[in-house]
Motif scaffolding. Structure first.
Motif, PDB file in Angstrom:
ATOM      1  N   GLN A 102      31.623  51.568  34.859  1.00 41.24           N
ATOM      2  CA  GLN A 102      31.769  50.207  34.352  1.00 41.24           C
ATOM      3  C   GLN A 102      33.223  49.781  34.473  1.00 41.24           C
ATOM      4  OE1 GLN A 102      29.654  49.007  30.671  1.00 41.24           O
ATOM      5  NE2 GLN A 102      31.697  48.765  29.783  1.00 41.24           N
ATOM      6  N   VAL A 103      33.451  48.508  34.788  1.00 41.80           N
ATOM      7  CA  VAL A 103      34.779  47.922  34.686  1.00 41.80           C
ATOM      8  C   VAL A 103      34.838  47.076  33.421  1.00 41.80           C
ATOM      9  CG1 VAL A 103      35.461  47.955  37.117  1.00 41.80           C
ATOM     10  CG2 VAL A 103      34.043  46.074  36.259  1.00 41.80           C
ATOM     11  N   ASN A 104      36.031  46.981  32.854  1.00 45.21           N
ATOM     12  CA  ASN A 104      36.214  46.261  31.602  1.00 45.21           C
ATOM     13  C   ASN A 104      37.210  45.125  31.790  1.00 45.21           C
ATOM     14  OD1 ASN A 104      34.523  48.123  30.334  1.00 45.21           O
ATOM     15  ND2 ASN A 104      36.234  49.494  29.882  1.00 45.21           N
ATOM     16  N   VAL A 105      36.878  43.976  31.215  1.00 46.64           N
ATOM     17  CA  VAL A 105      37.720  42.793  31.326  1.00 46.64           C
ATOM     18  C   VAL A 105      38.138  42.385  29.923  1.00 46.64           C
ATOM     19  CG1 VAL A 105      37.967  40.507  32.363  1.00 46.64           C
ATOM     20  CG2 VAL A 105      36.278  42.100  33.285  1.00 46.64           C
ATOM     21  N   TRP A 106      39.302  42.871  29.503  1.00 47.94           N
ATOM     22  CA  TRP A 106      39.850  42.500  28.202  1.00 47.94           C
ATOM     23  C   TRP A 106      40.598  41.184  28.355  1.00 47.94           C
ATOM     24  CZ3 TRP A 106      37.759  45.330  24.581  1.00 47.94           C
ATOM     25  CH2 TRP A 106      37.353  46.636  24.880  1.00 47.94           C
ATOM     26  N   THR A 107      40.415  40.275  27.399  1.00 44.83           N
ATOM     27  CA  THR A 107      40.812  38.892  27.646  1.00 44.83           C
ATOM     28  C   THR A 107      41.980  38.411  26.771  1.00 44.83           C
ATOM     29  OG1 THR A 107      39.128  38.066  26.107  1.00 44.83           O
ATOM     30  CG2 THR A 107      38.502  38.268  28.439  1.00 44.83           C
ATOM     31  N   GLU A 108      42.819  39.321  26.282  1.00 46.27           N
ATOM     32  CA  GLU A 108      43.989  38.865  25.544  1.00 46.27           C
ATOM     33  C   GLU A 108      44.774  37.811  26.331  1.00 46.27           C
ATOM     34  OE1 GLU A 108      43.505  43.189  24.081  1.00 46.27           O
ATOM     35  OE2 GLU A 108      43.121  42.028  25.894  1.00 46.27           O
ATOM     36  N   HIS A 109      44.910  38.025  27.625  1.00 47.75           N
ATOM     37  CA  HIS A 109      45.731  37.147  28.468  1.00 47.75           C
ATOM     38  C   HIS A 109      44.882  36.357  29.468  1.00 47.75           C
ATOM     39  CE1 HIS A 109      48.790  39.579  26.626  1.00 47.75           C
ATOM     40  NE2 HIS A 109      48.279  40.661  27.169  1.00 47.75           N
ATOM     41  N   ILE A 110      43.568  36.302  29.220  1.00 48.89           N
ATOM     42  CA  ILE A 110      42.653  35.584  30.111  1.00 48.89           C
ATOM     43  C   ILE A 110      41.958  34.526  29.263  1.00 48.89           C
ATOM     44  CG2 ILE A 110      40.700  35.793  31.690  1.00 48.89           C
ATOM     45  CD1 ILE A 110      41.414  38.767  31.988  1.00 48.89           C
ATOM     46  N   ASP A 111      42.524  33.318  29.244  1.00 49.30           N
ATOM     47  CA  ASP A 111      42.055  32.313  28.295  1.00 49.30           C
ATOM     48  C   ASP A 111      41.340  31.131  28.944  1.00 49.30           C
ATOM     49  OD1 ASP A 111      44.292  31.309  29.516  1.00 49.30           O
ATOM     50  OD2 ASP A 111      45.352  30.761  27.684  1.00 49.30           O
ATOM     51  N   THR A 112      41.072  31.203  30.256  1.00 53.37           N
ATOM     52  CA  THR A 112      40.305  30.148  30.927  1.00 53.37           C
ATOM     53  C   THR A 112      39.390  30.784  31.968  1.00 53.37           C
ATOM     54  OG1 THR A 112      41.858  29.800  32.765  1.00 53.37           O
ATOM     55  CG2 THR A 112      42.284  28.574  30.724  1.00 53.37           C
ATOM     56  N   PRO A 113      38.323  30.096  32.375  1.00 54.85           N
ATOM     57  CA  PRO A 113      37.461  30.618  33.442  1.00 54.85           C
ATOM     58  C   PRO A 113      38.221  30.840  34.752  1.00 54.85           C
ATOM     59  CG  PRO A 113      36.347  28.855  32.261  1.00 54.85           C
ATOM     60  CD  PRO A 113      37.758  28.864  31.767  1.00 54.85           C
ATOM     61  N   ARG A 114      39.219  30.015  35.045  1.00 56.06           N
ATOM     62  CA  ARG A 114      39.980  30.181  36.285  1.00 56.06           C
ATOM     63  C   ARG A 114      40.742  31.506  36.262  1.00 56.06           C
ATOM     64  NH1 ARG A 114      43.068  24.696  37.881  1.00 56.06           N
ATOM     65  NH2 ARG A 114      42.889  25.635  39.951  1.00 56.06           N
ATOM     66  N   ARG A 115      41.327  31.833  35.121  1.00 55.89           N
ATOM     67  CA  ARG A 115      42.053  33.099  35.030  1.00 55.89           C
ATOM     68  C   ARG A 115      41.094  34.282  35.054  1.00 55.89           C
ATOM     69  NH1 ARG A 115      45.993  30.451  30.697  1.00 55.89           N
ATOM     70  NH2 ARG A 115      47.474  29.528  32.155  1.00 55.89           N
ATOM     71  N   LEU A 116      39.891  34.079  34.505  1.00 50.59           N
ATOM     72  CA  LEU A 116      38.890  35.149  34.570  1.00 50.59           C
ATOM     73  C   LEU A 116      38.518  35.421  36.019  1.00 50.59           C
ATOM     74  CD1 LEU A 116      36.964  37.093  33.119  1.00 50.59           C
ATOM     75  CD2 LEU A 116      35.322  35.207  32.961  1.00 50.59           C
ATOM     76  N   ASP A 117      38.261  34.376  36.807  1.00 49.45           N
ATOM     77  CA  ASP A 117      37.959  34.554  38.227  1.00 49.45           C
ATOM     78  C   ASP A 117      39.067  35.332  38.925  1.00 49.45           C
ATOM     79  OD1 ASP A 117      35.620  33.155  37.991  1.00 49.45           O
ATOM     80  OD2 ASP A 117      36.192  31.500  39.290  1.00 49.45           O
ATOM     81  N   TYR A 118      40.301  34.965  38.639  1.00 55.44           N
ATOM     82  CA  TYR A 118      41.455  35.584  39.296  1.00 55.44           C
ATOM     83  C   TYR A 118      41.507  37.080  39.013  1.00 55.44           C
ATOM     84  CZ  TYR A 118      46.324  36.536  40.547  1.00 55.44           C
ATOM     85  OH  TYR A 118      47.463  37.077  41.101  1.00 55.44           O
ATOM     86  N   MET A 119      41.210  37.472  37.792  1.00 56.54           N
ATOM     87  CA  MET A 119      41.280  38.890  37.441  1.00 56.54           C
ATOM     88  C   MET A 119      40.055  39.665  37.917  1.00 56.54           C
ATOM     89  SD  MET A 119      44.245  38.828  36.181  1.00 56.54           S
ATOM     90  CE  MET A 119      44.426  40.540  35.683  1.00 56.54           C
ATOM     91  N   LEU A 120      38.904  38.993  37.976  1.00 60.68           N
ATOM     92  CA  LEU A 120      37.678  39.691  38.377  1.00 60.68           C
ATOM     93  C   LEU A 120      37.606  39.951  39.873  1.00 60.68           C
ATOM     94  CD1 LEU A 120      34.778  38.003  36.362  1.00 60.68           C
ATOM     95  CD2 LEU A 120      35.564  40.361  36.182  1.00 60.68           C
ATOM     96  N   PHE A 121      37.942  38.955  40.662  1.00 67.90           N
ATOM     97  CA  PHE A 121      37.668  39.034  42.095  1.00 67.90           C
ATOM     98  C   PHE A 121      38.946  39.017  42.909  1.00 67.90           C
ATOM     99  CE2 PHE A 121      33.756  37.295  40.296  1.00 67.90           C
ATOM    100  CZ  PHE A 121      32.832  38.150  40.867  1.00 67.90           C
TER     101      PHE A 121
END
Length: 526
Positions: free
Chosen positions: A449-468
């Motif tokens: 499993q990969v984990n996406v902790w979101t302390e510094h991921i506060d928008t969907p755009r930043r989530l995309d950037y970190m995921l892919f």
């Protein structure tokens, strides 16, 4: 013979054999059919391809050009499928309904990248190349954890993540629903968990010391109907949602709502990132609270696993607590580590009474672990190795190769650099099964499993950037068997990025961040 390399498949199928002829071109007269067990996939495929192509793709009979069926006797293995395309049509056969769904995902990848758009562009020719593909996954647990406690993700974003996971043949969404900084799930018996504990007054920006705050309230939660919708949406895409209620540490928000649960009286919902001393008491009242919460959780999540956290639980308050020390004495426990194990065991017994299995981070090994518990190994591989050797099932998720909030380069323009360097190739090449396990012990490794902790991921755009594209690399690692060569994978990944573009995913380019991805002045750590 068609050039299958023009259709870079991610994850790589077990066997791909080019066929003869030009394949099948979809037209306004193309029909689709499915046997009863595959009708869910048929509806999904008609909806997705119909939107992208503008073609009716109506349901037909056994003479349809595209046919989907489930055949347990196909000999393809769990979640396996066979996809055959020729000039006459396309057939997807799966061992089970999940296998048919994954075969349909591969069929979609054989079309132009515009097959991932929500409306037709008008110029594409929708041709499936002639090919025969046989495929099945390496691991049964192919997961992603999404932390919605630090920064809340609205329901629509969770469902978008589910679609992107399904596109990559991932099958477990682990939702980190509670933490010091927020409680995100409605519990009928405890309304203040959402009235008071679901929002905080402000949030720390970056990881600088002294901390800097944004001064903006942040919050949100899922109603029980929201949860039911998310779970059903995921199930239709053969994804199991595993809820996490993190106890006995990381409970500052819950204690804010109900101070009697803790050891320090009234405290605020957390606004900083890190590990804090505030933990649940180990009283009968706190245990009853956890059991009552879990009773409602198992009503909402029908899957076999419930995650109870168990990580990063400081013991200072327990060392000073009369009730905690009395509990240690009454139960004949050795120390505070064994006290935490005692607490987790009680929750495991309660979940077992509901027919569910407890999952926890590898700290639950400290002080002893009840039979049947599954360990998620995050502090390196050691916890996973110890658990597998003790006969416990394991999900491998070591920080160095699994934390997608970690930095993607050491360049100065990389936004909020935290942790250690984790590039797509690092994710891709890391082996999920630790060395040194016997064949029998390795059978306990359910997957990774990969984990996406979101302390510094506060928008969907930043989530995309970190995921892919790191999630794409991970997906191949946990799906595909055989040797992995990043030099072979990278050209396919670059081709796959066209699909992410069409799907509207704001991924990080392999060459580095675009100007609007950067966050000048926001300090990280590591």
């Amino acid at each position: 013979m068609p050039d299958i390399s023009a259709h870079p498949l991610v994850p790589r199928p077990a066997q791909t054999v080019p066929g003869e002829g030009e394949g099948l071109t979809l037209t306004a007269s193309t029909r689709m059919s499915a046997d009863p067990e595959a009708r869910g996939t048929l509806m999904w495929l008609q909806r997705e391809l119909g939107a992208a192509t503008g073609l009716p793709l109506a349901s037909g009979d056994e003479a349809s050009e595209i046919r989907l069926s489930v055949d347990p006797r196909a000999g393809l293995g769990r979640e396996g499928y066979r996809l055959i395309v020729d000039g006459e049509g396309a057939i997807v056969v799966g061992t089970d309904p999940a296998g048919v769904f994954y075969g349909a995902q591969t069929l979609r990848q054989l079309l132009p990248a515009a097959a991932y758009r929500k409306a037709p562009l008008g110029q594409a020719r929708w041709t499936l190349p002639a090919v025969r593909i046989t495929d099945a996954p390496r691991f049964r647990w192919r997961g992603m954890m999404l932390d919605v406690a630090r920064h809340f993700a609205p329901k629509r974003e969770v469902m978008r993540c589910i679609d992107l996971m399904a596109m990559h043949k991932l099958n477990v969404l682990h939702l980190h629903l509670t933490d010091d900084q927020g409680w995100r799930i409605e519990i009928r018996r405890y309304p203040r968990l959402t009235e008071a504990a679901s929002w905080r007054t402000q949030s720390q920006v970056g990881a600088g010391k002294p901390p800097v705050f944004d001064g903006r309230p942040h919050g949100g939660f899922y109603t029980q109907d929201d949860i039911r919708e998310i779970v059903a949406y995921a199930a239709a895409r053969h994804i199991t949602v595993v809820p996490e209620i993190d106890v006995p540490g990381h409970t500052q928000a819950a204690i804010h709502a109900y101070p009697e649960l803790g050891e320090a009286g009234q405290i605020p919902v957390g606004t900083q990132w890190g590990i804090f001393d505030e933990v649940l008491a180990v009283t009968d009242e706190a245990l009853e609270f956890c059991r009552n919460v879990l009773d409602e959780v198992v009503e909402l999540f029908p899957g076999p696993y419930v995650h109870v956290g168990g990580d990063e639980c400081p013991k200072d308050q327990w060392r000073k607590s009369e009730s905690a020390q009395r509990r240690i004495e009454e139960e004949g426990l050795a120390d505070e580590d064994e006290l935490q194990s005692w607490f987790v065991r009680r929750l495991g017994e309660h979940l077992a009474s509901h027919g569910r299995r407890l999952v926890g981070w590898d700290e639950i090994l400290e002080g002893g672990l009840a039979p049947g518990a599954t360990v998620m190994s995050w502090r390196g591989e050691e916890g996973g190795i110890a658990a597998a050797r003790a006969g416990h099932d394991v999900v491998m998720s070591p920080t160095a190769t699994s934390y997608l909030d970690y930095r993607q380069s050491d360049a100065e323009d990389e936004p909020v650099k935290v942790g250690t360097l984790l590039r797509p190739e690092d994710v891709y090449l890391a082996e999920p099964v630790p060395q040194g396990l016997t064949e029998e012990e390795a059978e306990h490794v359910l997957g990774a499993q990969v984990n996406v902790w979101t302390e510094h991921i506060d928008t969907p755009r930043r989530l995309d950037y970190m995921l892919f594209p790191r999630l794409s690399a991970f997906a191949e690692k946990v799906w595909s068997s055989g040797p992995r060569d990043y030099a072979e994978f990278e050209p396919r990944l670059r081709g796959h990025l066209a699909r992410l573009d069409a799907a509207g995913v704001e991924y990080r380019p392999l060459e580095g961040p675009r100007p609007w991805h950067t966050r000048p002045g926001v300090q990280g750590w590591g």
